[in-house]
Design an enzyme around this catalytic site. Structure first.
Site, PDB file in Angstrom:
ATOM      1  N   THR A  16       0.834  -1.214   0.000  1.00  0.00           N
ATOM      2  CA  THR A  16       0.000   0.000   0.000  1.00  0.00           C
ATOM      3  C   THR A  16       0.865   1.260   0.000  1.00  0.00           C
ATOM      4  OG1 THR A  16      -1.612  -1.237   1.296  1.00  0.00           O
ATOM      5  CG2 THR A  16      -1.877   1.141   1.251  1.00  0.00           C
ATOM      6  N   VAL A  17       1.788   1.349   0.941  1.00  0.00           N
ATOM      7  CA  VAL A  17       2.576   2.581   1.066  1.00  0.00           C
ATOM      8  C   VAL A  17       3.654   2.656  -0.022  1.00  0.00           C
ATOM      9  CG1 VAL A  17       3.991   3.990   2.610  1.00  0.00           C
ATOM     10  CG2 VAL A  17       2.134   2.615   3.562  1.00  0.00           C
ATOM     11  N   LYS A 108       5.842   2.188  12.547  1.00  0.00           N
ATOM     12  CA  LYS A 108       5.503   2.531  13.947  1.00  0.00           C
ATOM     13  C   LYS A 108       5.851   1.397  14.895  1.00  0.00           C
ATOM     14  CE  LYS A 108       1.172   0.977  12.367  1.00  0.00           C
ATOM     15  NZ  LYS A 108      -0.002   1.278  11.619  1.00  0.00           N
ATOM     16  N   GLU A 132       8.269  10.402   9.794  1.00  0.00           N
ATOM     17  CA  GLU A 132       7.013  11.158   9.905  1.00  0.00           C
ATOM     18  C   GLU A 132       5.781  10.278   9.690  1.00  0.00           C
ATOM     19  OE1 GLU A 132       6.503  14.876  10.436  1.00  0.00           O
ATOM     20  OE2 GLU A 132       4.802  13.639  10.989  1.00  0.00           O
ATOM     21  N   VAL A 135       3.438   7.947  12.410  1.00  0.00           N
ATOM     22  CA  VAL A 135       2.320   8.384  13.256  1.00  0.00           C
ATOM     23  C   VAL A 135       1.346   9.212  12.434  1.00  0.00           C
ATOM     24  CG1 VAL A 135       1.626   9.684  15.311  1.00  0.00           C
ATOM     25  CG2 VAL A 135       3.825   8.500  15.287  1.00  0.00           C
ATOM     26  N   GLY A 137      -0.268   8.976   9.593  1.00  0.00           N
ATOM     27  CA  GLY A 137      -0.214   9.065   8.129  1.00  0.00           C
ATOM     28  C   GLY A 137       0.162  10.436   7.587  1.00  0.00           C
ATOM     29  N   GLY A 190     -11.077  -2.100   4.266  1.00  0.00           N
ATOM     30  CA  GLY A 190      -9.612  -2.109   4.272  1.00  0.00           C
ATOM     31  C   GLY A 190      -8.999  -1.139   5.276  1.00  0.00           C
ATOM     32  N   LYS A 208       1.868   4.583  18.517  1.00  0.00           N
ATOM     33  CA  LYS A 208       1.981   5.942  17.989  1.00  0.00           C
ATOM     34  C   LYS A 208       2.147   6.979  19.112  1.00  0.00           C
ATOM     35  CE  LYS A 208      -0.761   4.551  13.966  1.00  0.00           C
ATOM     36  NZ  LYS A 208      -2.148   4.403  13.484  1.00  0.00           N
ATOM     37  N   GLY A 305      -3.628   5.055   4.371  1.00  0.00           N
ATOM     38  CA  GLY A 305      -3.946   5.031   2.943  1.00  0.00           C
ATOM     39  C   GLY A 305      -2.696   5.256   2.114  1.00  0.00           C
TER      40      GLY A 305
HETATM   41  P1  NAP Z   1       1.802  -3.911   2.934  1.00  0.00           P
HETATM   42  O1  NAP Z   1       0.759  -3.413   2.013  1.00  0.00           O
HETATM   43  O2  NAP Z   1       1.608  -5.214   3.607  1.00  0.00           O
HETATM   44  O3  NAP Z   1       3.166  -3.955   2.098  1.00  0.00           O
HETATM   45  C1  NAP Z   1       4.349  -4.520   2.589  1.00  0.00           C
HETATM   46  C2  NAP Z   1       5.311  -4.673   1.435  1.00  0.00           C
HETATM   47  O4  NAP Z   1       6.553  -5.123   1.929  1.00  0.00           O
HETATM   48  C3  NAP Z   1       4.863  -5.682   0.366  1.00  0.00           C
HETATM   49  O5  NAP Z   1       5.221  -5.208  -0.899  1.00  0.00           O
HETATM   50  C4  NAP Z   1       5.663  -6.960   0.699  1.00  0.00           C
HETATM   51  O6  NAP Z   1       6.006  -7.710  -0.435  1.00  0.00           O
HETATM   52  C5  NAP Z   1       6.938  -6.337   1.245  1.00  0.00           C
HETATM   53  N1  NAP Z   1       7.581  -7.165   2.277  1.00  0.00           N
HETATM   54  C6  NAP Z   1       7.137  -7.454   3.509  1.00  0.00           C
HETATM   55  N2  NAP Z   1       8.046  -8.195   4.167  1.00  0.00           N
HETATM   56  C7  NAP Z   1       9.077  -8.390   3.325  1.00  0.00           C
HETATM   57  C8  NAP Z   1      10.310  -9.073   3.422  1.00  0.00           C
HETATM   58  N3  NAP Z   1      10.676  -9.698   4.533  1.00  0.00           N
HETATM   59  N4  NAP Z   1      11.122  -9.069   2.351  1.00  0.00           N
HETATM   60  C9  NAP Z   1      10.769  -8.426   1.216  1.00  0.00           C
HETATM   61  N5  NAP Z   1       9.623  -7.745   1.059  1.00  0.00           N
HETATM   62  C10 NAP Z   1       8.780  -7.732   2.111  1.00  0.00           C
HETATM   63  O7  NAP Z   1       2.105  -2.853   4.089  1.00  0.00           O
HETATM   64  P2  NAP Z   1       1.797  -1.288   4.061  1.00  0.00           P
HETATM   65  O8  NAP Z   1       0.380  -1.054   4.450  1.00  0.00           O
HETATM   66  O9  NAP Z   1       2.321  -0.692   2.822  1.00  0.00           O
HETATM   67  O10 NAP Z   1       2.659  -0.783   5.324  1.00  0.00           O
HETATM   68  C11 NAP Z   1       4.047  -0.633   5.236  1.00  0.00           C
HETATM   69  C12 NAP Z   1       4.564   0.096   6.466  1.00  0.00           C
HETATM   70  O11 NAP Z   1       3.952   1.374   6.552  1.00  0.00           O
HETATM   71  C13 NAP Z   1       4.248  -0.575   7.808  1.00  0.00           C
HETATM   72  O12 NAP Z   1       5.298  -0.351   8.692  1.00  0.00           O
HETATM   73  C14 NAP Z   1       2.987   0.136   8.269  1.00  0.00           C
HETATM   74  O13 NAP Z   1       2.807   0.100   9.671  1.00  0.00           O
HETATM   75  C15 NAP Z   1       3.302   1.537   7.807  1.00  0.00           C
HETATM   76  N6  NAP Z   1       2.121   2.392   7.638  1.00  0.00           N
HETATM   77  C16 NAP Z   1       1.128   1.965   6.817  1.00  0.00           C
HETATM   78  C17 NAP Z   1       0.028   2.788   6.619  1.00  0.00           C
HETATM   79  C18 NAP Z   1      -1.075   2.392   5.694  1.00  0.00           C
HETATM   80  O14 NAP Z   1      -2.003   3.174   5.504  1.00  0.00           O
HETATM   81  N7  NAP Z   1      -1.036   1.212   5.079  1.00  0.00           N
HETATM   82  C19 NAP Z   1      -0.048   4.023   7.279  1.00  0.00           C
HETATM   83  C20 NAP Z   1       1.017   4.432   8.088  1.00  0.00           C
HETATM   84  C21 NAP Z   1       2.101   3.596   8.257  1.00  0.00           C
HETATM   85  P3  NAP Z   1       4.899  -8.434  -1.356  1.00  0.00           P
HETATM   86  O15 NAP Z   1       4.098  -7.316  -1.963  1.00  0.00           O
HETATM   87  O16 NAP Z   1       5.662  -9.176  -2.383  1.00  0.00           O
HETATM   88  O17 NAP Z   1       4.106  -9.281  -0.444  1.00  0.00           O
HETATM   89  N1  HSE Z   2      -4.863   0.333  11.128  1.00  0.00           N
HETATM   90  C1  HSE Z   2      -4.317   1.653  11.256  1.00  0.00           C
HETATM   91  C2  HSE Z   2      -5.471   2.595  11.584  1.00  0.00           C
HETATM   92  C3  HSE Z   2      -3.631   2.056   9.961  1.00  0.00           C
HETATM   93  O1  HSE Z   2      -6.632   2.167  11.583  1.00  0.00           O
HETATM   94  O2  HSE Z   2      -5.224   3.754  11.892  1.00  0.00           O
HETATM   95  C4  HSE Z   2      -2.732   3.252  10.077  1.00  0.00           C
HETATM   96  O3  HSE Z   2      -1.678   3.073  10.968  1.00  0.00           O
END
Ligand code: NAP
Ligand code: HSE
Length: 432
Positions: A16-17, A108, A132, A135, A137, A190, A208, A305
């Site tokens: 996603t990110v 986080k 940044e 915490v 987004g 989601g 956070k 997101g």
């Molecule tokens: P995600 O959608 O699950 O994506 C994780 C990515 O990392 C995928 O592309 C996965 O590969 C890859 N990956 C995971 N473990 C790996 C490993 N050991 N070796 C190689 N590739 C690996 O997660 P996300 O939602 O983008 O979140 C990423 C980070 O941002 C997290 O720390 C999360 O807490 C933080 N965050 C997310 C959001 C949000 O809105 N989603 C908001 C704030 C912070 P594959 O695609 O091949 O499976």
């Molecule tokens: N699951 C988290 C939330 C995603 O609902 O805020 C962002 O860290």
């Protein structure tokens, strides 16, 4: 115009990110190059688990499953870590720093347990770690505290920092629906994590607020220092009683710098509708801060997101590149130089809401008020509703009381023969 120079970036993770980061760099390329003194930003390699997964817009030839192809690449200046988790992410960040690369992370989970070691390592390596996006987004809360309001002593940071629970509590409030039903919808949309336990049990918010408290109070605070209560015990009845007190219920991360020490807690909170956080609904995040010069301020925005989170990640990236262009490589990553006491929850002072089922007969109220008085708990207001079978529902708001005293009063009340059941006990933020 200067000659174009290239900065090469390694992206760890393309979910996603990660995809948001790639897309944002394409989308706003025409803005970045001129503001960066004619620097071109290029993602040259991307680490993933599954190279065959469909990823629209991402050139297949950039993908690799070998982290060393990125971490050992001498041409890469900056690593963006968005794989998540703690073990591998930590190993990769450490290796990248030792190999002279700057770091941007949204992690986080990792920053809430081991920020200080990583930030120190960054300082030793003369490289920056920016986080940044870890915490809230898109909300620029870390840079606001570290830079824009650095002139203040911060006394309180209080936020809606989990979108899933805000969505759930908003639907419970507006649509009278119960928690399980709304959680299902949050998962379908989601918003919730794959395993929503960390959202609804408060752990995501706890991570956070630990990060924010560390930055606001210059004292390292980790996940284990945070008192955590989730929202699973909150019912529609509580939400409806909150309305009668002209309040709502929000899951808040709260960090307060008192004379006795720092209190850091996450719990459902009864919040007056007049508070700036009370009307922040759905998946929105918001953070309210008190400082000794600006008074108070509130930042509201999307806490998760793809593009909203990428907005924060790419802003960190641009800050690093701006510094590199001015030959500034190091950055005061670590701001925690104090060892202020962290208070136990029982020593903190809060208002409380308590709801209980009692016998509907004389002297019930007097027995309950006596139990409060025995424990030095003063009552603010009371609502009583008649139920069937000679029972009544009693809802009491207390003044600000020592948490230890309230817990003792609760035990004493539970043991009264006129009390059938204590249904809920929720802290309240009445003064702000
Ligand atoms: P995600 O959608 O699950 O994506 C994780 C990515 O990392 C995928 O592309 C996965 O590969 C890859 N990956 C995971 N473990 C790996 C490993 N050991 N070796 C190689 N590739 C690996 O997660 P996300 O939602 O983008 O979140 C990423 C980070 O941002 C997290 O720390 C999360 O807490 C933080 N965050 C997310 C959001 C949000 O809105 N989603 C908001 C704030 C912070 P594959 O695609 O091949 O499976
Ligand atoms: N699951 C988290 C939330 C995603 O609902 O805020 C962002 O860290």
């Amino acid at each position: 115009m200067n000659k174009v120079q290239n900065i090469k970036i390694g992206l760890l993770g393309c979910g996603t990110v990660g995809q948001g980061v790639y897309n944002l760099l394409q989308m706003n390329r025409d803005k970045y190059q001129p503001v960066l003194n004619n620097t071109n930003l290029e993602i040259t390699k991307i680490l993933v688990n599954d190279i065959n997964k469909k990823r629209p817009n991402i050139p297949q030839e950039l993908l690799t499953t070998d982290p060393d192809e990125i971490l050992n690449d001498e041409n890469i200046d900056i690593i963006i870590e968005v794989i998540g988790g703690t073990t591998k992410a930590q190993d990769y960040i450490k290796k990248a720093l030792l190999n002279g690369k700057h770091i941007v992370t949204a992690n986080k989970d990792l920053m809430a347990i081991n920020a200080q070691e990583l930030l120190d390592l960054g300082n030793k390596a003369g490289r920056q770690i920016r986080y940044e996006a870890s915490v809230a987004g898109a909300i620029p809360i870390i840079s606001t505290i570290k830079e824009n309001i650095l002139s203040n002593k911060i006394t309180k940071v209080m936020g809606i920092i989990n979108g899933t629970t805000n969505f759930i509590l908003t639907k419970m409030f507006n649509e009278d629906r119960d928690l399980k039903d709304v959680l299902k919808e949050a998962q379908e949309l989601g918003y919730a994590e794959a395993d929503p336990t960390s959202d609804i049990e408060g752990l995501d918010a706890a991570r956070k607020i630990a990060v924010l408290a560390s930055i606001a109070f210059n004292r390292s605070v980790v996940l284990n220092d945070v008192y955590v209560e989730g929202i699973t015990a909150i019912s529609v009845d509580d939400v409806n009683y909150a309305k009668l007190f002209n309040s709502t219920i929000k899951l808040l991360g709260i960090a307060v710098n008192n004379e006795q020490g720092i209190e850091v807690r996450v719990h459902p909170t009864l919040l007056p509708m007049s508070h700036p956080l009370a009307k922040v609904d759905d998946v929105y995040n918001a953070i309210y801060i008190e400082g000794n010069a600006f008074g108070d301020l509130t930042l509201i925005g999307k806490g998760a997101g793809s593009l909203p989170t990428a907005s924060a990640v790419v802003a960190d990236l641009l800050s690093i590149v701006k510094d590199m262009n001015r030959n500034i490589f190091s950055y005061e990553n670590r701001s925690c130089y104090l060892d202020t006491e962290i208070m136990e929850i029982e020593d903190t002072l809060t208002h409380f809401y308590i709801r209980m089922i009692v016998l509907d007969r004389t002297r019930v109220l007097s027995k309950i008020t006596e139990a409060f008085a025995d424990n030095d708990v003063s009552i603010d207001s009371v609502i009583q509703k008649k139920l069937e079978n000679n029972l009544a529902e009693l809802v009491i708001l207390t003044d600000k009381v020592l948490n230890k005293n309230m817990m003792n009063a609760k035990v004493q009340i539970e043991n009264l023969e006129v009390v059938k059941e204590i249904k809920s006990l929720i802290r309240s933020e009445k003064e702000y």
